[in-house]
Motif scaffolding. Structure first.
Motif, PDB file in Angstrom:
ATOM      1  N   GLN A 135      -0.007  15.991  -1.131  1.00 11.28           N
ATOM      2  CA  GLN A 135      -0.791  17.014  -1.734  1.00 11.28           C
ATOM      3  C   GLN A 135      -0.852  18.547  -1.644  1.00 11.28           C
ATOM      4  N   LEU A 136      -0.971  18.739  -0.424  1.00 15.03           N
ATOM      5  CA  LEU A 136      -0.913  20.157   0.108  1.00 15.03           C
ATOM      6  C   LEU A 136       0.540  20.668  -0.153  1.00 15.03           C
ATOM      7  N   ASP A 137       1.614  19.907   0.030  1.00 16.51           N
ATOM      8  CA  ASP A 137       3.000  20.571  -0.191  1.00 16.51           C
ATOM      9  C   ASP A 137       3.168  20.689  -1.667  1.00 16.51           C
ATOM     10  N   ARG A 138       2.421  19.672  -2.466  1.00 18.62           N
ATOM     11  CA  ARG A 138       2.421  19.917  -3.899  1.00 18.62           C
ATOM     12  C   ARG A 138       1.695  21.213  -4.459  1.00 18.62           C
ATOM     13  N   LEU A 139       0.781  21.679  -3.589  1.00 15.11           N
ATOM     14  CA  LEU A 139      -0.002  22.888  -4.189  1.00 15.11           C
ATOM     15  C   LEU A 139       0.877  24.141  -3.717  1.00 15.11           C
ATOM     16  N   ALA A 140       1.651  24.076  -2.657  1.00 13.01           N
ATOM     17  CA  ALA A 140       2.640  25.287  -2.172  1.00 13.01           C
ATOM     18  C   ALA A 140       3.759  25.362  -3.256  1.00 13.01           C
ATOM     19  N   PRO A 156       0.384  12.282  -8.168  1.00 12.44           N
ATOM     20  CA  PRO A 156      -0.159  10.960  -8.717  1.00 12.44           C
ATOM     21  C   PRO A 156      -0.902  10.005  -8.030  1.00 12.44           C
ATOM     22  N   ASP A 157      -1.071  10.228  -6.674  1.00 11.33           N
ATOM     23  CA  ASP A 157      -1.977   9.712  -5.713  1.00 11.33           C
ATOM     24  C   ASP A 157      -3.278  10.010  -5.830  1.00 11.33           C
ATOM     25  N   GLU A 168       0.116  24.917   7.431  1.00 12.00           N
ATOM     26  CA  GLU A 168      -1.009  24.558   8.785  1.00 12.00           C
ATOM     27  C   GLU A 168      -1.741  23.471   8.357  1.00 12.00           C
ATOM     28  N   TRP A 169      -2.330  23.451   7.427  1.00 11.27           N
ATOM     29  CA  TRP A 169      -3.327  22.355   6.973  1.00 11.27           C
ATOM     30  C   TRP A 169      -2.485  21.029   6.704  1.00 11.27           C
ATOM     31  N   SER A 170      -1.346  21.306   5.971  1.00 10.15           N
ATOM     32  CA  SER A 170      -0.567  19.957   6.103  1.00 10.15           C
ATOM     33  C   SER A 170      -0.186  19.440   7.302  1.00 10.15           C
ATOM     34  N   VAL A 171       0.246  20.288   8.191  1.00 14.59           N
ATOM     35  CA  VAL A 171       0.590  19.599   9.658  1.00 14.59           C
ATOM     36  C   VAL A 171      -0.400  19.019  10.308  1.00 14.59           C
ATOM     37  N   PHE A 172      -1.846  19.437  10.045  1.00  9.09           N
ATOM     38  CA  PHE A 172      -2.789  18.923  10.540  1.00  9.09           C
ATOM     39  C   PHE A 172      -3.110  17.448  10.237  1.00  9.09           C
ATOM     40  N   PHE A 173      -2.672  17.075   8.672  1.00 11.35           N
ATOM     41  CA  PHE A 173      -2.811  15.790   8.069  1.00 11.35           C
ATOM     42  C   PHE A 173      -1.605  14.974   8.875  1.00 11.35           C
ATOM     43  N   THR A 174      -0.517  15.688   8.861  1.00 12.55           N
ATOM     44  CA  THR A 174       0.584  14.823   9.412  1.00 12.55           C
ATOM     45  C   THR A 174       0.411  14.360  10.740  1.00 12.55           C
ATOM     46  N   ARG A 175      -0.177  14.915  11.515  1.00  4.69           N
ATOM     47  CA  ARG A 175      -0.279  14.784  13.067  1.00  4.69           C
ATOM     48  C   ARG A 175      -1.484  13.705  13.061  1.00  4.69           C
ATOM     49  N   GLN A 176      -2.268  13.587  12.202  1.00  5.43           N
ATOM     50  CA  GLN A 176      -3.282  12.391  12.066  1.00  5.43           C
ATOM     51  C   GLN A 176      -2.758  10.786  11.862  1.00  5.43           C
ATOM     52  N   ARG A 177      -1.323  10.785  11.755  1.00  3.29           N
ATOM     53  CA  ARG A 177      -0.862   9.339  11.408  1.00  3.29           C
ATOM     54  C   ARG A 177      -1.182   8.843  12.788  1.00  3.29           C
ATOM     55  N   LEU A 225      -7.575  11.307   0.438  1.00  5.97           N
ATOM     56  CA  LEU A 225      -6.210  10.382   0.420  1.00  5.97           C
ATOM     57  C   LEU A 225      -6.219  10.156   2.144  1.00  5.97           C
ATOM     58  N   PRO A 226      -5.372   9.107   2.297  1.00  6.89           N
ATOM     59  CA  PRO A 226      -5.194   9.032   3.592  1.00  6.89           C
ATOM     60  C   PRO A 226      -4.262  10.175   4.361  1.00  6.89           C
ATOM     61  N   PRO A 227      -4.004  10.674   5.217  1.00  7.04           N
ATOM     62  CA  PRO A 227      -3.542  11.755   5.932  1.00  7.04           C
ATOM     63  C   PRO A 227      -2.184  12.083   5.299  1.00  7.04           C
ATOM     64  N   VAL A 228      -1.169  11.268   5.287  1.00 11.94           N
ATOM     65  CA  VAL A 228       0.419  11.548   4.921  1.00 11.94           C
ATOM     66  C   VAL A 228       0.138  11.776   3.463  1.00 11.94           C
ATOM     67  N   ALA A 229      -0.680  10.983   2.492  1.00 10.24           N
ATOM     68  CA  ALA A 229      -0.702  11.457   1.246  1.00 10.24           C
ATOM     69  C   ALA A 229      -1.542  12.690   0.944  1.00 10.24           C
TER      70      ALA A 229
END
Length: 279
Positions: A187-192, A130-131, A270-279, A179-183
């Protein structure tokens, strides 16, 4: 061939008149022409009245049956190709309301069985959170709550066991930080998650390695009947069999470079973790 965008999708009546005129010049009835072309009389009638856009193969059979001169046939083919191409600009869609566009897409998805999406720069609404959906139309003025709701509602088609979906996304489409990193991580988790739906085959093309292809546009192929090609200001709808097959061939080329299944999900993680670490 060069198209004038103002004439795309507006040549059906011209084509109908030209075909009707050639049949009458030949002194033949619709029933006679239908029999010679292995069509129903109703189909010939709908073509000649402009209710149905004939394929180029239909036009070829009709002109051959009527013995139309080569020079005239070439002119009619030119009109037929234009009639099989439609231009939808973003401004017209916005004036009508983007929720109307969602209704059109829903009907198209209902009428189709096999879908192929090549996503060059963004994630399509069928795969979006949705975001992400909200952010993708943030530049459109006004209340877009109906459009967002309908985009999310359309995602139910992914669970229809009678349909099959293949999504090929480039790494830049997946990782573009809309979107911001967490969002983005969500989104990448949604793709998985979507990649595990039985009717869905989802792959990503990583930027690493060697990729001798040069994709120019996001596009979708519906069955073997229609290809839609996204541009910066609108979309082309191509129904000519040669165009559709050309985009099918392009899709198969890109598909060979994509990672699917567990390999795809590993990259997404891997890419999701990259965004998570940007918080």
């Amino acid at each position: 061939m060069t198209f004038d965008p103002e004439t795309l999708g507006q040549s059906r009546n011209d084509l109908a008149e030209m075909l009707r005129d050639q049949r009458r010049r030949a002194g033949k009835t619709q029933t006679w022409l239908a029999r010679r072309c292995a069509m129903s009389q109703t189909k010939v009638s709908n073509i000649e009245s402009g209710k149905l856009t004939p394929s180029l193969l239909d036009v070829e059979m009709m002109l051959e049956a009527l013995g139309v001169r080569e020079s005239i046939a070439a002119q009619i083919f030119s009109v037929a190709r234009t009639a099989n191409t439609e231009w939808q600009d973003h401004w017209s869609s916005r004036r009508r309301g983007l929720d109307k566009k969602q209704n059109e897409l829903s009907r198209l998805e209902s009428a189709s069985t096999e879908f192929r999406f090549f996503l060059l720069s963004m994630i399509t609404g069928l795969l979006a959170t949705p975001d992400y959906v909200r952010a993708s139309i943030a530049d459109v003025p006004g209340d877009q709550s109906k459009t967002i709701a309908k985009k999310l509602e359309r995602q139910q088609v992914l669970y229809d066991p009678k349909k099959s979906f293949t999504f090929v996304l480039t790494e830049q489409a997946v990782r573009w930080p809309l979107l911001p990193p967490v969002a983005m991580a969500m989104q990448l988790d949604r793709l998985a998650s979507v990649s595990r739906i039985p009717s869905v085959r989802l792959g990503v093309i990583p930027l690493s390695g060697y990729l001798p292809e040069r994709p120019l546009n996001t596009f979708t192929v519906y069955d073997r009947k229609l290809a839609t090609v996204e541009t910066g200001t609108g979309a082309l709808l191509l129904r000519d069999r040669r165009d559709v097959l050309a985009y099918l061939s392009d899709f198969e080329s890109y598909e060979r470079y994509a990672a699917f299944g567990d390999e795809c999900r590993e990259l997404l993680s891997e890419w999701s973790v990259f965004f998570t670490r940007q918080r």
